[in-house]
Design an enzyme around this catalytic site. Structure first.
Site, mmCIF file in Angstrom:
data_model
loop_
_atom_site.group_PDB
_atom_site.id
_atom_site.type_symbol
_atom_site.label_atom_id
_atom_site.label_comp_id
_atom_site.label_asym_id
_atom_site.label_seq_id
_atom_site.Cartn_x
_atom_site.Cartn_y
_atom_site.Cartn_z
ATOM 1 C CD GLU A 293 -2.613 -1.273 -0.214
ATOM 2 O OE1 GLU A 293 -3.153 -0.263 -0.691
ATOM 3 O OE2 GLU A 293 -2.583 -2.365 -0.814
ATOM 4 C CB CYS A 327 -1.630 7.378 2.515
ATOM 5 S SG CYS A 327 -2.814 6.504 3.514
HETATM 6 P P1 NAD Z 1 8.807 4.791 3.583
HETATM 7 O O1 NAD Z 1 8.536 4.078 2.295
HETATM 8 O O2 NAD Z 1 9.953 5.694 3.656
HETATM 9 O O3 NAD Z 1 8.999 3.710 4.748
HETATM 10 C C1 NAD Z 1 8.027 2.717 5.016
HETATM 11 C C2 NAD Z 1 8.709 1.554 5.718
HETATM 12 O O4 NAD Z 1 9.630 0.942 4.816
HETATM 13 C C3 NAD Z 1 9.521 1.967 6.946
HETATM 14 O O5 NAD Z 1 9.351 0.978 7.952
HETATM 15 C C4 NAD Z 1 10.937 1.945 6.417
HETATM 16 O O6 NAD Z 1 11.894 1.703 7.424
HETATM 17 C C5 NAD Z 1 10.882 0.785 5.451
HETATM 18 N N1 NAD Z 1 11.932 0.755 4.433
HETATM 19 C C6 NAD Z 1 12.661 1.786 3.934
HETATM 20 N N2 NAD Z 1 13.528 1.326 2.993
HETATM 21 C C7 NAD Z 1 13.314 -0.003 2.886
HETATM 22 C C8 NAD Z 1 13.876 -1.039 2.080
HETATM 23 N N3 NAD Z 1 14.847 -0.804 1.181
HETATM 24 N N4 NAD Z 1 13.418 -2.302 2.244
HETATM 25 C C9 NAD Z 1 12.431 -2.571 3.124
HETATM 26 N N5 NAD Z 1 11.883 -1.637 3.921
HETATM 27 C C10 NAD Z 1 12.305 -0.375 3.791
HETATM 28 O O7 NAD Z 1 7.433 5.532 3.965
HETATM 29 P P2 NAD Z 1 7.155 6.418 5.269
HETATM 30 O O8 NAD Z 1 7.842 7.725 5.114
HETATM 31 O O9 NAD Z 1 7.369 5.618 6.480
HETATM 32 O O10 NAD Z 1 5.580 6.630 5.122
HETATM 33 C C11 NAD Z 1 4.998 7.599 4.314
HETATM 34 C C12 NAD Z 1 4.496 6.981 3.019
HETATM 35 O O11 NAD Z 1 3.577 5.943 3.308
HETATM 36 C C13 NAD Z 1 3.723 7.972 2.169
HETATM 37 O O12 NAD Z 1 4.085 7.781 0.829
HETATM 38 C C14 NAD Z 1 2.268 7.568 2.399
HETATM 39 O O13 NAD Z 1 1.395 7.931 1.373
HETATM 40 C C15 NAD Z 1 2.392 6.097 2.534
HETATM 41 N N6 NAD Z 1 1.264 5.505 3.236
HETATM 42 C C16 NAD Z 1 0.369 4.776 2.517
HETATM 43 C C17 NAD Z 1 -0.732 4.228 3.144
HETATM 44 C C18 NAD Z 1 -1.738 3.427 2.371
HETATM 45 O O14 NAD Z 1 -2.568 2.761 2.986
HETATM 46 N N7 NAD Z 1 -1.705 3.460 1.054
HETATM 47 C C19 NAD Z 1 -0.918 4.415 4.513
HETATM 48 C C20 NAD Z 1 0.026 5.162 5.223
HETATM 49 C C21 NAD Z 1 1.125 5.699 4.571
#
Ligand code: NAD
Length: 522
Positions: A293, A327
């Site tokens: 997501e 999001c």
């Molecule tokens: P992010 O993608 O930076 O991080 C999300 C998670 O992924 C964190 O736990 C991070 O440590 C991990 N991560 C980072 N690099 C990784 C890798 N190479 N391999 C595996 N894991 C890795 O996102 P964020 O800043 O934590 O959250 C904000 C984003 O999330 C926004 O884009 C928002 O729209 C989205 N979001 C989407 C939903 C939805 O339901 N669609 C809900 C909430 C947030």
């Protein structure tokens, strides 16, 4: 997996959110904030299937409202520990997957009961570690409870008999069985609800879980791991692996014994996970499943006949609630030219009155953004926005000890502009003028994303058209586009917003299960 003969749980109901206008709730919250403050600076270890591990390499989580305050100190996992976590989760799977569904459901409901009993305490952790205001924090914890309650009932349904045709001379069944080791990777913006939702779905279906929380909100995750243990989940069935996503994420995703990844976060990280997971590794005997997501660039259309005041309030709450870091947040308002000037004027006036400041002070409507990095990116987008449109409210950082940014509105933005197309993930709203409803719909769909959207209109024909053509996973009419409720609004988006998993809906747990057909000649 054992069958449950009958459905025994009461009908699902959403957890009510606390009314902080009541003095007893205000007092309870103040006490919880003080209690949590007392624990500031504590050190938390990693937990791999019941083993407590310190690595010495530490991650410091600070209060974004006051960056001098250390909320928690966490040991960081290494790639070697990530490998070990997958091996341990794999070893624990045979036993946990055979634990009767009834027992797993019971444990999840116990976790829900503990969260409810400590609701204000969790609210307080969210205020201090994620920068949520009181009502935003309470909504996050309520949603976490809802996920536990809803998925417990869903598991009860899915572990019962499934409706297959009975052939003459046969007894025909279809049963749902778990997949294996699941890697759960949540974002920081719903640090409890999304972590709990994806973990609950993984565990209640009989999979073992590796929880890799966001580095911005590890303390909340450690507190939830305590709840799982206290509820009675065997310590072998889950791992809490704090650490940088970049350092351990690839190892967890690539490991041949990882069976699926449940990810919520940004588009780029989601795409990377999807790509890495697709590649077959030596010794791997399945195609990995990826539930991803991702981001949004959500639009609200304001039609020419809309109630402008209601539309202003809906857009304001959707754009600036939790500092625009949802999001589902509205980052594009697309407004019919008949009401455009009036709408922009009223919206800007209200935005300028929003109080921004530390999130533990209930007088503030907006708290800080999550980190220095986020603040820098958002401020750069505001500069870009000033070139691409007309700044009508906000401009930059609010002078405080934390990561504060004023609610910012850029009017007269064209659809090709960066602030119209790119996810900013902060309190920045682009406003665009539409010639007519058709033009508004066209611009709303001019996006790589497709998560949430809303339409303010009194024209039934326009609403019908939007229902058919506004291409988003969660569409709302005459209300804000944030605040999806478990059960009522299954959540997930189209296109670059992800795999449309519909969290909190009847399709979700199927993503964590596989179906087996059994036919017995009688
Ligand atoms: P992010 O993608 O930076 O991080 C999300 C998670 O992924 C964190 O736990 C991070 O440590 C991990 N991560 C980072 N690099 C990784 C890798 N190479 N391999 C595996 N894991 C890795 O996102 P964020 O800043 O934590 O959250 C904000 C984003 O999330 C926004 O884009 C928002 O729209 C989205 N979001 C989407 C939903 C939805 O339901 N669609 C809900 C909430 C947030």
């Amino acid at each position: 997996m054992e069958e449950m003969a009958t459905r025994t749980l009461s009908q699902f109901r959403n957890e009510p959110t606390a009314d902080f206008s009541l003095p007893e709730n205000r007092r309870a919250m103040e006490e919880a904030l003080a209690k949590v403050r007392f624990e500031f600076g504590r050190e938390y270890l990693l937990r791999i299937s019941g083993e407590w591990i310190s690595t010495g390499d530490k991650l410091v989580s600070v209060n974004p409202s006051n960056t001098r305050e250390v909320v928690g100190v966490h040991h960081k996992a290494t790639p070697a520990l990530a490998n070990r976590a997958v091996e341990s989760a794999y070893a624990a799977f045979s036993q946990w997957s055979r634990t009767p569904a009834e027992e797993r459901v019971r444990l999840l409901l116990e976790a829900s009961r503990i969260l409810r009993a400590r609701k204000m305490e969790f609210d307080a952790w969210l205020v201090y570690e994620a920068g949520k205001t009181w009502p935003e924090a309470d909504a996050d914890v309520s949603e976490a409870i809802d996920f536990c309650e809803y998925y417990a009932r869903e598991m009860e349904r899915l572990s019962g008999p499934q409706p297959v045709v009975q052939l003459p001379g046969e007894q025909d069944e279809m049963i749902y069985i778990p997949l294996g080791v699941g890697v759960v990777i949540p974002p920081w913006n719903f640090p409890l609800a999304i972590l709990v939702g994806m973990s609950a779905a993984t565990l209640v279906t009989g999979n073992t879980a590796i929880l890799k929380p966001s580095s911005e909100t590890p303390t909340i995750a450690a507190k939830f791991a305590d709840v799982l243990l206290e509820a009675g989940f065997p310590e072998s069935c889950f791992t809490l692996l704090t650490g940088s996503g970049a350092a351990v994420g690839d190892v967890l995703v690539e490991h041949p014994k990882t069976r699926f990844i449940a990810f919520t976060g940004s588009r780029d990280v989601g795409l990377r996970i999807n790509e890495l997971a697709a590649k077959h590794r030596p010794g791997q005997i399945w195609i990995k499943r990826v539930i991803a997501e991702m981001g949004g660039k959500d639009a609200i259309i304001v039609d020419g006949d809309a109630d402008v005041d209601k539309a202003v309030d809906g857009v304001l709450a959707s754009a600036f609630g939790y500092q625009g870091q949802k999001c589902s947040a509205c980052s594009r308002a697309i407004v019919h030219r008949a009401v455009y000037d009036q709408f922009v004027e009223k919206l800007a006036a209200k935005a300028r009155n929003i109080k921004v400041g530390p999130s533990d002070d209930p007088g503030n409507y907006m708290g800080p953004v999550i980190s220095a990095g986020a603040r820098k990116t958002i401020l750069q987008y505001i500069e870009t926005g000033k070139q691409e449109g007309r700044l009508v409210a906000g401009d930059g950082a609010a002078p405080e000890s934390g990561y504060f940014i004023l609610p910012t509105i850029i009017a007269d933005v064209e659809p090709g502009a960066r602030v119209f197309q790119e996810e900013i993930f902060g309190p920045v709203l682009a406003v665009t003028k539409a010639r007519d409803f058709e033009h508004a719909l066209e611009m709303a769909n001019d996006s790589q994303y497709g998560l949430t959207g809303a339409v303010f209109s009194n024209d039934p024909e326009h609403l019908r058209q939007a229902k058919e053509r506004f291409h988003v996973g969660n569409l709302y009419f005459n209300r804000k586009c944030t605040g999806a409720m478990v059960g009522a609004h299954p959540f997930g988006g189209f296109n670059m917003s992800g795999t449309d998993s519909k969290a909190g809906g009847p399709d979700y747990l199927l993503l964590f299960l596989q179906a087996k057909s059994v036919a017995t000649r009688v």
